[in-house]
Design an enzyme around this catalytic site. Structure first.
Site, short mmCIF file in Angstrom:
data_model
loop_
_atom_site.label_atom_id
_atom_site.label_comp_id
_atom_site.label_asym_id
_atom_site.label_seq_id
_atom_site.Cartn_x
_atom_site.Cartn_y
_atom_site.Cartn_z
N LYS A 72 1.06 28.36 -1.01
CA LYS A 72 1.92 28.69 -1.77
C LYS A 72 1.03 28.66 -3.09
CE LYS A 72 4.90 30.73 -1.05
NZ LYS A 72 4.68 32.00 -0.19
N THR A 75 -2.52 32.47 -2.53
CA THR A 75 -3.50 32.91 -1.29
C THR A 75 -3.54 34.36 -0.98
OG1 THR A 75 -2.37 31.06 -0.19
CG2 THR A 75 -4.13 32.05 1.02
N HIS A 134 -4.71 27.12 5.43
CA HIS A 134 -4.23 25.95 4.51
C HIS A 134 -4.64 24.67 5.32
CE1 HIS A 134 -1.76 29.00 2.69
NE2 HIS A 134 -0.81 29.16 3.62
N SER A 164 7.77 26.82 -5.40
CA SER A 164 7.40 28.23 -4.55
C SER A 164 7.46 27.85 -3.05
CB SER A 164 5.98 28.73 -4.86
OG SER A 164 5.64 29.84 -4.01
N ARG A 282 7.99 36.44 -5.33
CA ARG A 282 9.16 36.03 -5.84
C ARG A 282 9.21 35.86 -7.27
NH1 ARG A 282 11.20 31.10 -7.60
NH2 ARG A 282 9.03 30.51 -7.85
P1 A3P Z 1 6.23 32.28 -6.48
O1 A3P Z 1 7.08 31.77 -5.39
O2 A3P Z 1 5.99 31.18 -7.45
O3 A3P Z 1 6.51 33.61 -7.08
P2 A3P Z 1 0.92 32.37 -1.23
O4 A3P Z 1 0.34 33.71 -1.31
O5 A3P Z 1 -0.18 31.18 -1.27
O6 A3P Z 1 2.00 32.10 -0.22
O7 A3P Z 1 1.67 32.03 -2.70
C1 A3P Z 1 2.88 32.91 -2.96
C2 A3P Z 1 2.90 32.68 -4.47
O8 A3P Z 1 1.85 33.47 -5.10
C3 A3P Z 1 4.35 33.16 -5.00
O9 A3P Z 1 4.82 32.49 -6.01
C4 A3P Z 1 3.93 34.77 -5.27
O10 A3P Z 1 4.89 35.24 -6.14
C5 A3P Z 1 2.58 34.28 -6.02
N1 A3P Z 1 1.88 35.39 -6.25
C6 A3P Z 1 1.55 36.33 -5.21
N2 A3P Z 1 0.67 37.48 -5.88
C7 A3P Z 1 0.79 37.45 -7.17
C8 A3P Z 1 0.37 37.91 -8.12
N3 A3P Z 1 -0.40 39.23 -8.07
N4 A3P Z 1 0.40 37.73 -9.28
C9 A3P Z 1 1.15 36.31 -9.74
N5 A3P Z 1 1.67 35.69 -8.70
C10 A3P Z 1 1.20 36.03 -7.51
#
Ligand code: A3P
Length: 320
Positions: A72, A75, A134, A164, A282
């Site tokens: 989160k 990635t 991860h 998250s 999200r």
């Molecule tokens: P939130 O749950 O706070 O919105 P991962 O890819 O490691 O699982 O991380 C997911 C998190 O990165 C989520 O956070 C997601 O919304 C955020 N995320 C993904 N793409 C993004 C972007 N382009 N800009 C900002 N946040 C992003």
């Protein structure tokens, strides 16, 4: 190990290992939430270690690029940036019909219902191969460092990361049930979530960077603050030259709102997730923790944080 047997893999509800941290319980849509257990000192579920032998023996190539994160931390965002940097110059089927988790395999994932990440990685035809993990540094397959691969690590402040992760665990119906926020935040602080302690993860990789210079350590907050600047830094680390026009196109594609509606990166096709509970893309913000932490929880968290990070030179921003 109980989930290594092919026939029993993912039948985790029936057979539990000795060091169970959280049992499998909730059933929804026929999916069983997995057992959390101790695996070499790190809480894991079978879904991330069922192909452990292959993962540990994974043969990296010198030009592989590894994206490493605590879950989160952004990635998918950085995966898509790298994918566009390397392969987004020409219009192709890749952009319209290959989901990001097939373009950038998740090395250790081994869900029963889909191809294992290690197999996808071994079968990747691209050069370079971009792979995500991860895993905490102590569990990283040796070949990445032996081959001197470039590694991009992304860290995110612990509070937003926790929020998250909580929502991810709520919506992903095979993750251990996160329960309510107040019990979850305690377990998160104690490192009793998949991949263990956030503190150990971010610090372990940070220390590795001192000995292994081929790690580019990025921060989610910096990405939110100035994505263009961070893209430039990535290009310089990777030795890539891209025109202003190309970068502009990439920056447009990786905007949160664009990614949220892009079915190839928003996980809407992934399955196993209940988008009625939460979405994968999200909020995409720095500071959303303020809508979750009570004043008391925040005070306890800050005290705990100080203790855990007292020997670390890492600095995270919880606001920008
Ligand atoms: P939130 O749950 O706070 O919105 P991962 O890819 O490691 O699982 O991380 C997911 C998190 O990165 C989520 O956070 C997601 O919304 C955020 N995320 C993904 N793409 C993004 C972007 N382009 N800009 C900002 N946040 C992003």
């Amino acid at each position: 190990m109980f989930c290594w047997s092919k026939s029993k893999r993912n039948s985790v509800a029936e057979e539990e290992p000795a060091a169970v941290i959280m049992s499998a319980d909730t059933k929804k849509d026929g999916l069983t939430r997995a057992v959390l257990f101790d695996f070499h000192g790190v809480p894991m579920t079978c879904n991330y270690i069922a192909k452990w032998d292959q993962v540990q023996n994974f043969q990296a190539k010198p030009d592989d690029i590894l994206i490493a994160t605590y879950p989160k931390a952004g990635t998918t965002w950085v995966s898509y940036m790298l994918d566009l940097l390397y392969f987004g110059q020409e219009p192709s089927d890749r952009e319209t019909s290959v989901p990001i988790y097939d373009r950038v395999p998740f090395l250790e994932i081994a869900f029963k219902s889909m191809p294992a990440g290690v197999d996808l990685a071994n079968n990747l035809k691209t050069t370079p191969r971009i792979i995500k993990t991860h895993l905490p540094i102590q569990l990283l397959p040796k070949s990445f460092c032996e081959q001197n691969c470039k590694i991009v690590y992304v860290g995110r402040n612990a509070k937003d990361n926790a929020v998250s992760y909580f929502h991810m665990d709520r919506m992903t119906l095979i993750q251990p049930d996160p329960g309510d926020w107040s019990s979850y935040i305690q377990r998160y602080m104690d490192g009793q979530v998949i991949y263990g302690s956030w503190y150990d993860h971010v610090n372990g990789w940070w220390k590795k960077k001192q000995a292994y210079p081929n790690i580019h350590y990025m921060f989610y907050e910096d990405l939110v603050e100035d994505t263009g600047r961070e893209l430039d830094k990535l290009c310089s680390f990777l030795g890539l030259t891209r025109s202003a026009e190309q970068k502009k196109k990439i920056l447009l594609g990786v905007q949160f709102d664009q990614m949220k509606k892009n079915n190839m990166v928003n996980y809407s096709k992934f399955g196993l997730m209940d988008f009625n509970v939460s979405t994968f893309m999200r909020k995409g913000k720095v500071g959303d923790w303020k809508t979750h932490f009570t004043v008391a929880q925040n005070e306890v968290f800050d005290e705990h944080y100080k203790t855990k990070m007292k020997d670390s030179t890492l600095q995270f921003r919880t606001d920008i």
